[in-house]
Design an enzyme around this catalytic site. Structure first.
Site, PDB file in Angstrom:
ATOM      1  N   GLU A  61      -2.294  -2.652  -9.375  1.00  0.00           N
ATOM      2  CA  GLU A  61      -1.078  -1.832  -9.416  1.00  0.00           C
ATOM      3  C   GLU A  61      -0.952  -1.071 -10.726  1.00  0.00           C
ATOM      4  OE1 GLU A  61       0.144  -5.901 -10.980  1.00  0.00           O
ATOM      5  OE2 GLU A  61      -1.136  -5.194  -9.370  1.00  0.00           O
ATOM      6  N   ASP A  83       0.836  -1.213   0.000  1.00  0.00           N
ATOM      7  CA  ASP A  83       0.000   0.000   0.000  1.00  0.00           C
ATOM      8  C   ASP A  83       0.865   1.254   0.000  1.00  0.00           C
ATOM      9  OD1 ASP A  83      -2.270  -1.566   0.031  1.00  0.00           O
ATOM     10  OD2 ASP A  83      -2.782  -1.153   2.123  1.00  0.00           O
TER      11      ASP A  83
END
Length: 181
Positions: free
Chosen positions: A99, A73
């Site tokens: 991502e 994260d």
């Protein structure tokens, strides 16, 4: 009067939450599609150029598997901040999924977009992310696909995304940490 003002503020806050990815504070995919449709229509109507970048973190699964999802994260937040620091106010940054990020560059031709993408790629590769206590800082790379409208075969926003995605896969296939148009 206070209730009306509070209601307006709450409505504005909810509208912002509805279009924002909570982790990266970029636009979410739904909001991206709406804005991209608007930009595509504007480019078509006024004979303008529009370029889309598809940015994908290389080997991101390895980060999550090795360092955990909290570090993953942090990586996503850092990459988001790097991209957002580089864009102009008219550009659009969104988290596309997992991502992947999308950057929409209105009135930017392919040559300028590739130069911009190279700068983003370099900034990200130079950036170090602090690991857990006692661990070395992480470095990461991205691969970026570039697609420009108008170009043969690109008529819709889906076409634009598809062409950028194809260019992204070429960058990955050629060894990652590359920009391809």
């Amino acid at each position: 009067a206070r209730v009306i003002e509070r209601t307006k503020a709450d409505k504005a806050r909810l509208e912002m939450l509805a279009i924002t990815d909570p982790l990266t504070l970029t636009l979410n995919r739904r909001a991206l599609v709406e804005r991209l449709d608007e930009e595509m229509e504007r480019a078509r109507r006024y004979g303008l150029v529009l370029t889309l970048l598809m940015v994908d973190l290389d080997h991101f699964k390895r980060v999550n598997d090795t360092h955990g999802h909290l570090v993953g994260d942090d990586v996503l937040r850092d990459v988001s901040m790097i991209i957002q620091r580089e864009v102009r106010t008219v550009d659009i940054v969104a988290r596309y999924g997992g991502e992947e990020f999308v950057v929409v560059l209105p009135e930017t031709a392919e040559e300028g977009a590739v130069a911009f993408a190279e700068r983003v790629r370099q900034r990200i590769s130079e950036h170090r992310i602090s690991g857990e206590e006692g661990e070395d800082a992480l470095s990461l790379t991205v691969s970026i696909g570039v697609a420009t409208f108008p170009t043969s075969g690109i008529e819709t926003t889906d076409d634009l995304i598809s062409h950028a995605d194809d260019a992204l896969y070429r960058a990955k296939a050629e060894g990652r940490n590359k920009v391809r148009a």
